[in-house]
Design an enzyme around this catalytic site. Structure first.
Site, mmCIF file in Angstrom:
data_model
loop_
_atom_site.group_PDB
_atom_site.id
_atom_site.type_symbol
_atom_site.label_atom_id
_atom_site.label_comp_id
_atom_site.label_asym_id
_atom_site.label_seq_id
_atom_site.Cartn_x
_atom_site.Cartn_y
_atom_site.Cartn_z
ATOM 1 N N HIS A 17 14.668 24.026 -9.678
ATOM 2 C CA HIS A 17 13.803 24.607 -8.639
ATOM 3 C C HIS A 17 14.518 24.460 -7.298
ATOM 4 C CE1 HIS A 17 9.908 26.224 -7.583
ATOM 5 N NE2 HIS A 17 9.717 25.310 -6.660
ATOM 6 N N SER B 47 9.153 29.722 -3.969
ATOM 7 C CA SER B 47 8.087 29.042 -4.700
ATOM 8 C C SER B 47 6.710 29.525 -4.221
ATOM 9 C CB SER B 47 8.256 27.525 -4.562
ATOM 10 O OG SER B 47 7.481 26.833 -5.510
ATOM 11 N N ASP C 31 14.228 25.695 -14.332
ATOM 12 C CA ASP C 31 13.223 25.302 -13.341
ATOM 13 C C ASP C 31 12.070 24.560 -14.027
ATOM 14 O OD1 ASP C 31 11.181 25.178 -11.409
ATOM 15 O OD2 ASP C 31 11.780 27.074 -10.493
#
Length: 223
Positions: free
Chosen positions: A204, A119, A173
């Site tokens: 995610h 991320s 996601d």
């Protein structure tokens, strides 16, 4: 040896490591987040590896109503492209460079160092690795995107033009939409980077199939 500004957790897969993986966590997590992954990776054929899991600085995060948490840079809104914390990205880039410099000082050359991240950590991996003035072993980006991409063509360093890039993303996601990651992949490919691209039926997060693919990739770039 200069001590890096960031505290880190370190795990060595064997004595006297000759390779390193610097793994950057996501927003609101810390270096502990990906420590368990090391035990799940198939590293057969790899040399002893030092895994470094730094803790990002703490800062108020705008999208989370100014709540102070660990973050590599501020998130100003849900649009990850048009409003970016460029100053924060560049500040953390220098912190990651300190970690690379320490590994070199400990005897591991840049060409045996992998930058990895999830991320925000993925964004920092690409932000730092593509601009680094020495060739790295590889760039591993999970569930993230390429930040301040319009600046990359002028700022990238030729040393990492041919460095292997692994990008992986969850198809559902909700935090970083897969379309954003595909845009990053396509942009890198237009600049001539060779990107190994994977998607998985997840949100995610990280899944078992992805961990297997990461292990296989590390075997290739560090064997």
């Amino acid at each position: 040896m200069t001590t890096p500004s960031l505290e880190s957790i370190e795990i060595e897969s064997g004595p006297n490591p000759t390779a390193a993986v610097i793994w950057l966590h996501g927003l609101g997590a810390d270096g502990n987040d990906f420590v368990p992954i090391v035990r799940e990776l198939d590293l057969s054929g790899c040399p002893a590896i030092r895994f470094i899991f730094p803790h990002a600085p703490t800062m108020p995060v705008t999208i989370n109503y100014g709540y102070v948490m660990r973050a590599w840079y501020d998130i100003l809104g849900t649009d990850l492209t048009n409003r970016e914390d460029e100053a924060g990205l560049r500040k953390s880039q220098m912190l990651v460079e300190e970690l690379i410099a320490r590994e070199k000082a400990r005897g591991i050359p840049a060409g045996r160092i992998v930058l990895a991240g999830f991320s925000q950590g993925c964004a920092m991996t690409l932000q730092t690795g593509l601009r680094h003035p020495e060739k790295l072993a590889g760039l591993l980006g999970l569930s993230g995107y390429l930040p301040i991409h319009t600046k990359l063509p002028a700022e990238r360093h030729a040393a990492n033009q041919d460095t292997p890039v692994f990008l992986a993303h969850g198809r559902s996601d909700p935090i970083v939409p897969v379309q954003r990651a595909e845009m990053s992949r396509d942009f890198l490919q237009t600049l001539g980077y060779e990107v190994e691209w994977h998607t998985y039926p997840m949100d995610h997060s990280v899944c078992e199939e992805e961990i297997a693919d990461i292990g296989a990739w590390l075997q290739r770039v560090l064997a």
